[in-house]
Scaffold this active site. Sequence first.
Site, mmCIF file in Angstrom:
data_model
loop_
_atom_site.group_PDB
_atom_site.id
_atom_site.type_symbol
_atom_site.label_atom_id
_atom_site.label_comp_id
_atom_site.label_asym_id
_atom_site.label_seq_id
_atom_site.Cartn_x
_atom_site.Cartn_y
_atom_site.Cartn_z
ATOM 1 C CE LYS A 36 -4.210 1.493 2.536
ATOM 2 N NZ LYS A 36 -4.640 1.286 3.829
ATOM 3 C CD GLU A 152 -12.257 13.632 9.573
ATOM 4 O OE1 GLU A 152 -11.104 13.767 9.920
ATOM 5 O OE2 GLU A 152 -12.932 14.338 8.738
ATOM 6 C CG PHE A 153 -17.455 15.721 12.201
ATOM 7 C CD1 PHE A 153 -18.606 14.879 12.936
ATOM 8 C CD2 PHE A 153 -16.734 16.184 12.856
ATOM 9 C CE1 PHE A 153 -18.864 14.702 14.301
ATOM 10 C CE2 PHE A 153 -16.706 16.227 14.359
ATOM 11 C CZ PHE A 153 -17.910 15.414 14.996
ATOM 12 C CE LYS A 205 -17.487 10.081 13.796
ATOM 13 N NZ LYS A 205 -17.709 10.422 12.378
ATOM 14 C CG PHE A 250 -28.508 12.963 6.416
ATOM 15 C CD1 PHE A 250 -27.676 13.678 5.613
ATOM 16 C CD2 PHE A 250 -28.041 11.536 6.750
ATOM 17 C CE1 PHE A 250 -26.529 13.351 5.199
ATOM 18 C CE2 PHE A 250 -26.697 11.270 6.232
ATOM 19 C CZ PHE A 250 -25.991 12.243 5.667
ATOM 20 C CB ALA A 253 -37.791 7.680 3.151
ATOM 21 N N GLY A 254 -35.417 5.518 2.344
ATOM 22 C CA GLY A 254 -35.005 4.432 1.188
ATOM 23 C C GLY A 254 -34.811 3.304 2.084
ATOM 24 C CB CYS A 261 -19.872 5.932 9.899
ATOM 25 S SG CYS A 261 -18.403 5.984 9.096
ATOM 26 C CE LYS A 264 -16.954 2.088 13.057
ATOM 27 N NZ LYS A 264 -16.424 3.224 13.941
HETATM 28 C C1 UGA Z 1 -21.182 9.092 7.574
HETATM 29 C C2 UGA Z 1 -21.808 10.694 8.017
HETATM 30 O O1 UGA Z 1 -22.476 11.243 7.066
HETATM 31 C C3 UGA Z 1 -20.496 11.448 8.300
HETATM 32 O O2 UGA Z 1 -20.588 12.779 8.700
HETATM 33 C C4 UGA Z 1 -19.296 11.010 9.155
HETATM 34 O O3 UGA Z 1 -18.065 11.461 9.186
HETATM 35 C C5 UGA Z 1 -18.862 9.248 8.460
HETATM 36 O O4 UGA Z 1 -20.345 8.662 8.673
HETATM 37 C C6 UGA Z 1 -18.267 8.669 9.611
HETATM 38 O O5 UGA Z 1 -18.473 8.522 10.775
HETATM 39 O O6 UGA Z 1 -17.104 8.431 9.296
HETATM 40 P P1 UGA Z 1 -20.936 8.189 5.376
HETATM 41 O O7 UGA Z 1 -21.262 6.641 6.119
HETATM 42 O O8 UGA Z 1 -19.709 8.023 4.661
HETATM 43 O O9 UGA Z 1 -20.738 9.196 6.455
HETATM 44 O O10 UGA Z 1 -22.292 8.053 4.364
HETATM 45 P P2 UGA Z 1 -23.386 9.089 4.427
HETATM 46 O O11 UGA Z 1 -23.617 10.085 3.330
HETATM 47 O O12 UGA Z 1 -23.754 9.644 5.645
HETATM 48 O O13 UGA Z 1 -24.616 7.807 4.245
HETATM 49 C C7 UGA Z 1 -24.977 6.679 5.073
HETATM 50 C C8 UGA Z 1 -25.859 6.205 4.676
HETATM 51 O O14 UGA Z 1 -27.039 6.566 4.814
HETATM 52 C C9 UGA Z 1 -25.956 5.643 3.130
HETATM 53 O O15 UGA Z 1 -26.219 4.107 3.283
HETATM 54 C C10 UGA Z 1 -27.107 6.283 2.751
HETATM 55 O O16 UGA Z 1 -27.561 6.011 1.703
HETATM 56 C C11 UGA Z 1 -27.910 6.656 3.861
HETATM 57 N N1 UGA Z 1 -28.688 7.742 3.537
HETATM 58 C C12 UGA Z 1 -28.213 9.247 3.748
HETATM 59 C C13 UGA Z 1 -30.143 7.715 3.551
HETATM 60 O O17 UGA Z 1 -30.710 6.385 3.560
HETATM 61 N N2 UGA Z 1 -31.071 8.691 3.474
HETATM 62 C C14 UGA Z 1 -30.524 10.050 3.547
HETATM 63 O O18 UGA Z 1 -31.364 11.003 3.726
HETATM 64 C C15 UGA Z 1 -29.164 10.109 3.829
#
Ligand code: UGA
Length: 439
Positions: A36, A152-153, A205, A250, A253-254, A261, A264
Site C-alpha cells: 500500500k 472526523e466528520f 462524534k 438526511f 427515505a430508502g 459508520c 457501527k
Molecule cells: C457518515 C456521516 O455522514 C459523516 O458525517 C461521518 O463522518 C461518517 O459517517 C463517519 O462517521 O465516518 P458515510 O457513512 O460516509 O458518512 O455516508 P453518508 O452519506 O452519511 O450515508 C450513510 C448511509 O445513509 C448511506 O447508506 C445512505 O444511503 C444513507 N442515507 C443518507 C439515507 O438513507 N438517507 C439520507 O437521507 C441520507
Amino acid sequence: MVRIAVAGTGYVGLVAGVCFAEVGHQVTCVDIDENKVNVMRSGVSPIFEAGLEELMQKNYSAGRLNYTTDYQSAYRDADAIFIGVGTPEQPDGSANLSYIATVARQIAESVEKDCLVVVKSTVPVGTNDKVEQFIRDFLVNDVRVEVASNPEFLAQGSAVHDTLHADRIIIGTESKWAQEMLMQIYEPFHLPIVSVNRRSAEMIKYASNDFLALKISYMNDIANLCELVGADIQDVSRGMSFDERIGSKFLNAGIGYGGSCFPKDTKALEYIAKQHGYELKTVKAAIDVNEEQKKILYKKASKRLITLHGLKVAVLGLTFKPGTDDLREAASLENVPLLLEQGADIYAYDPVGAENFARIYPEGKHGRGSITYVDHIEHALDGANVCFIFTEWGEVKAITPEMYKKLMRTPLVYDGRNIHSVAQMQEAGVEYHSIGRKH
Ligand code: UGA
C-alpha cells in the site's frame, strides 16, 4: 508548519494526512502494509475518493507528504501524531480498540520529544483517557505526551471536500498546550473550531452520527406509514424540510442506512449506554427500524411473486451509497443472499463496486441461484423479470421508464432509493414499487 505523523491510511487517516499537507504542514503517513505504501508513493490512492489522488500527487511532489512503514522514523520527531486506524464493530456491538492499542504502544516506544497524540478514530467515551495512560505507561524516553480527541466528520465519496470545508472542527483537550497545538494545526483551514474537553469531543462524534441515523430511520418509519395511509414520503419530507429546526438534509427515505459508520456507531453507543446501566431507547429504535428496512423490498417482492426461482433479476447498485466502492453494511449484502437462496439468477450492475462484490459472491452458481456481473445496465435489464435498485448511482437514475418497459421481460421494478417518478413509471407501463409512495 507543524510536523505531523498519521497512523493508518484508510479513509480517515489518509484524507486527513493529505489535507494537512495541502494546507502546508509536513506530513508522514504510516501504514503497516508495504504494498500500500508503494502504491501511494507512486501517486495512486488505495481508496476511491474524488480529488484525493490529485492532492496526493501534488503534495508528494512538493515534498510535504510522505508515506512509510517505518513508524519509528515517523513518530520520533513529530510534533503531533494523528491516529486514524479502524475501530471495527465486535459481535456484541462494542468497538474493537486493538488497532489503536498497537499504535499507542508504537508511539510510546518511538517518541523522542514532546508530542501531542490526536485520536481521529471514533472511540467510546473515555477511551482517550486510557490511551494517554497506556502511552505514558510504555514511554521509553522522558518526554511529555498528551492525548487529544479530534473526531472526523467526513462522508465517503466527498471526503476531501468535507475535510477542507468542514462545518466544524471539534477538538477535545485537557490542557492549554494541547488546545493551542490543535488550533495551530487547524488555523490554515479557516473553519469554525469548537473546543471542548476530551470526553465531550468523543461524545459529539457518536451523538452526531447517531442523530443522523435516527433521522433516516425516522423517515423510513414514516415512509412505511405513508404507504399504509396513502401519503407520499417525498412530499412529506419536502414539507418538513422548510422548517429550519428540522433542516432539509438526511430526510431521504430508502432501503436503510449502510456504510462503515452509522451501523457501527449506533450499536457502539447503545453498547456504551448498556455498560452504564442505561437503555438508549431512541438509538435502539433507529437500529431496529434499519434492520427491517433493509429487507423491505425483498419482502414486497416475495409477496408479489410466487417464486423467484429461475427468474432473471436485475440488481442495480451494490455499494452502500454512490461515489464509493465500499460495500460495508450495504443493502445489497442483505438482499443478494436472500435472492440467491430463492433461486434467482441475478444480473448485477455497479459502476465501481462489482469487483469488491465479486470477491464475496464470485460469478457463477450459488446454490439454486446464480450471479453474473455486467458492465452495462442494459445487459442487466435485458429480458429481466424483476429489477431491484439498491444504490442511486447517476447512471441508474438516468434510466428512463421506457427503457424498463422495452428491455425487461416483465417491467417490475423495486426501487430502494425513490429515484424515479411514480407517475412517469405508471405512464410507461412499468409496475413500480418504491419506498413510502403510492404504487
Ligand atoms: C457518515 C456521516 O455522514 C459523516 O458525517 C461521518 O463522518 C461518517 O459517517 C463517519 O462517521 O465516518 P458515510 O457513512 O460516509 O458518512 O455516508 P453518508 O452519506 O452519511 O450515508 C450513510 C448511509 O445513509 C448511506 O447508506 C445512505 O444511503 C444513507 N442515507 C443518507 C439515507 O438513507 N438517507 C439520507 O437521507 C441520507
